[in-house]
Design a protein around this motif. Structure first.
Motif, short mmCIF file in Angstrom:
data_model
loop_
_atom_site.label_atom_id
_atom_site.label_comp_id
_atom_site.label_asym_id
_atom_site.label_seq_id
_atom_site.Cartn_x
_atom_site.Cartn_y
_atom_site.Cartn_z
N GLU A 1 13.86 2.53 7.19
CA GLU A 1 12.85 2.16 6.18
C GLU A 1 12.70 0.65 6.10
O GLU A 1 11.59 0.12 6.00
N LEU A 2 13.81 -0.06 6.15
CA LEU A 2 13.77 -1.52 6.11
C LEU A 2 13.04 -2.07 7.33
O LEU A 2 12.24 -3.01 7.22
N ARG A 3 13.30 -1.47 8.51
CA ARG A 3 12.61 -1.93 9.73
C ARG A 3 11.12 -1.68 9.63
O ARG A 3 10.31 -2.50 10.09
N LEU A 4 10.72 -0.58 9.01
CA LEU A 4 9.29 -0.27 8.86
C LEU A 4 8.61 -1.30 7.95
O LEU A 4 7.51 -1.78 8.24
N LEU A 5 9.29 -1.67 6.86
CA LEU A 5 8.73 -2.70 5.97
C LEU A 5 8.61 -4.04 6.69
O LEU A 5 7.61 -4.75 6.56
N GLN A 6 9.64 -4.38 7.45
CA GLN A 6 9.61 -5.64 8.19
C GLN A 6 8.51 -5.65 9.25
O GLN A 6 7.85 -6.66 9.46
N SER A 7 8.31 -4.50 9.89
CA SER A 7 7.25 -4.40 10.90
C SER A 7 5.88 -4.62 10.27
O SER A 7 5.02 -5.33 10.82
N ALA A 8 5.67 -4.03 9.10
CA ALA A 8 4.39 -4.19 8.41
C ALA A 8 4.18 -5.62 7.95
O ALA A 8 3.04 -6.09 7.84
N GLU A 9 5.30 -6.33 7.72
CA GLU A 9 5.20 -7.71 7.25
C GLU A 9 4.96 -8.67 8.43
O GLU A 9 4.22 -9.65 8.29
#
Length: 470
Positions: free
Chosen positions: A14-22
């Motif tokens: 989930e953290l990687r997904l947020l970082q990818s979107a950022e």
């Protein structure tokens, strides 16, 4: 930089997904259906955590025109209210996702595939409804309402039967905000959502039934806001006749005509002209009433002034102006001043002017009997007086009192007729009204009821200055 370990809990994916979107363009992050679906669910999950019962703080002092912040101010808020900052971040990202899906849908990634299942809106949407009722956080409320509006409009467009209850909840909140708003800032919280919902027939119907169109008209009349005009123009649609009537009943025609007289920015004038023109060409049994109210509000004069002194580069605006001028001129030739007064009574929107003077009533006093001799115009004035007893429309009360007083004074046996209709008891209540203007007109009206002949003599000796347009 937000540290996600508190107050929310995230897994490593989930953290990687947020970082990818950022770190990447949002279009890249949601290019695949699974990624788009998971990203939407993650945002809603985090919203649920950050708006739970233990997370009560928010950036309540933040005003809409302050967002976005500079880096220094953002870091300051992050230290003081981490939950509030995370809430704003999540609401911003969720809006960006929903807006992108509405503007650039693909076959698999679109609002209906990401947020709906079996024609039902995902249960995860409920944090958005919770945010609406978190008092003080205007930014989060505005974005939550806007996101919900996009989702519910999509469900309506696809004919999903479950949308009505959810729409009812959103529009109930919008209507309550319109009813309690006393400034342009609070109105700005709901206008973006209203803009999105304006294309949804079911939403228009629910809003009108809840009285929302009337509240929009009130804001237009009180604040003269371009945003309110835009909403009125969008919600006034030929498919729903009652919306027209609510639109006019709220005093919009008078306010739009006044805007033409003020001649503010061209965008505002263009919207006001287009709205008045649409009403003027409407095929309805109320169109004559609308035209009469435009004439009573001096719209023909203001339109003529705009034609003379303004150079129009917009051909649509010039067409609206020309057509409205022609319609009003043609209609004005067929109207007497009494017709205009009747139209004003029918609309329920009274405004000081030539129709509320001693001279007007002296000339038309016999017509106060009505076509059937039952004094229908007097009864309408009494009805308007009663309708406004518990409102803040002091001007409407003052005008009703003045007109009733003129009838009592100038009509033979007017005092006896007024007493028979129960006018005295109602007017006496207004002697203690909070407004000094209303008190003064109530006192004059009572004086005419009690000492009619002496009042006539006193009025002549006093030049009757208060009976002209106060």
């Amino acid at each position: 930089m937000i540290e996600w370990n508190d107050p929310v809990s995230l897994s490593s994916p989930e953290l990687r997904l947020l970082q990818s979107a950022e770190e990447n363009p949002l279009e890249y992050t949601i290019a695949e259906f699974d990624d788009a679906y998971q990203y939407a669910r993650l945002l809603l999950k985090l919203l649920d955590q950050v708006t739970g019962p233990t997370q009560l703080r928010s950036l309540s002092e933040v005003k809409l025109d302050e967002v976005p912040f500079n880096e220094e101010k953002a870091n300051d808020y992050l230290k003081r209210d981490k939950s509030g900052v995370i809430l704003h971040y999540l609401m911003t990202k969720l809006y960006e996702l929903i807006h992108l899906l509405s503007q650039e849908p693909t076959k698999r990634t679109q609002i209906k595939t990401i947020f709906f299942s079996n024609q039902q809106l995902t249960e995860d949407w409920r944090p958005l409804l919770r945010i609406l009722y978190r008092e003080g956080d205007a930014f989060a409320q505005r974005n939550a309402a806007l996101c919900l509006a996009y989702l519910l409009r999509t469900g309506c467009e696809h004919g999903y039967p479950s949308m009505e209850d959810s729409l009812q909840s959103l529009i109930t909140w919008i209507t309550s905000r319109l009813q309690s708003s006393h400034s342009s800032d609070s109105l700005s919280v709901v206008t973006p959502a209203l803009s999105v919902l304006s294309g949804c027939r079911l939403a228009r119907t629910i809003l009108d039934e809840a009285g929302g169109i009337g509240y929009l008209s009130r804001h237009l009349r009180l604040f003269m806001l371009p945003k309110a005009i835009q909403q009125q123009k969008k919600y006034k649609t030929p498919s729903i006749q009652q919306v027209y009537e609510s639109f006019v009943r709220g005093g919009a025609i008078q306010a739009l005509s006044q805007l033409l007289s003020l001649a503010p920015r061209e965008k505002v004038v263009r919207l006001a002209l287009a709205t008045l023109r649409n009403l003027a060409v409407l095929e309805s049994n109320q169109t004559q009433v609308y035209l009469g109210e435009m004439i009573a509000a001096d719209a023909p004069k203001y339109v003529a002034q705009l034609q003379e002194r303004t150079k129009w580069n917009d051909p649509d605006c010039l067409e609206d102006l020309t057509q409205l001028h022609q319609i009003l001129q043609r209609h004005a030739r067929d109207l007497t001043r009494w017709n205009v007064y009747q139209a004003e009574l029918d609309s329920g929107q009274l405004a000081w002017g030539m129709l509320h003077t001693e001279d007007f009533f002296r000339e038309h006093i016999k017509q106060m009997e009505g076509p059937k001799g039952d004094f229908e115009p007097v009864k309408k004035l009494l009805s308007l007086l009663m309708q406004n007893l518990h409102t803040d429309d002091d001007e409407a009360l003052a005008i009703c009192l003045f007109d009733i007083g003129e009838f009592i004074w100038q009509y033979p046996n007017g005092r006896a007729i007024a007493k028979r209709l129960g006018i005295r008891e109602i007017v006496l209540q207004l002697l203690e009204h909070p407004s000094s203007k209303v008190q003064a007109h109530a006192l004059q009206c009572v004086s005419k009821l009690l000492i009619q002949h002496n009042w006539r003599a006193a009025a002549v000796g006093n030049n009757s200055s208060s009976t002209k347009n106060p």
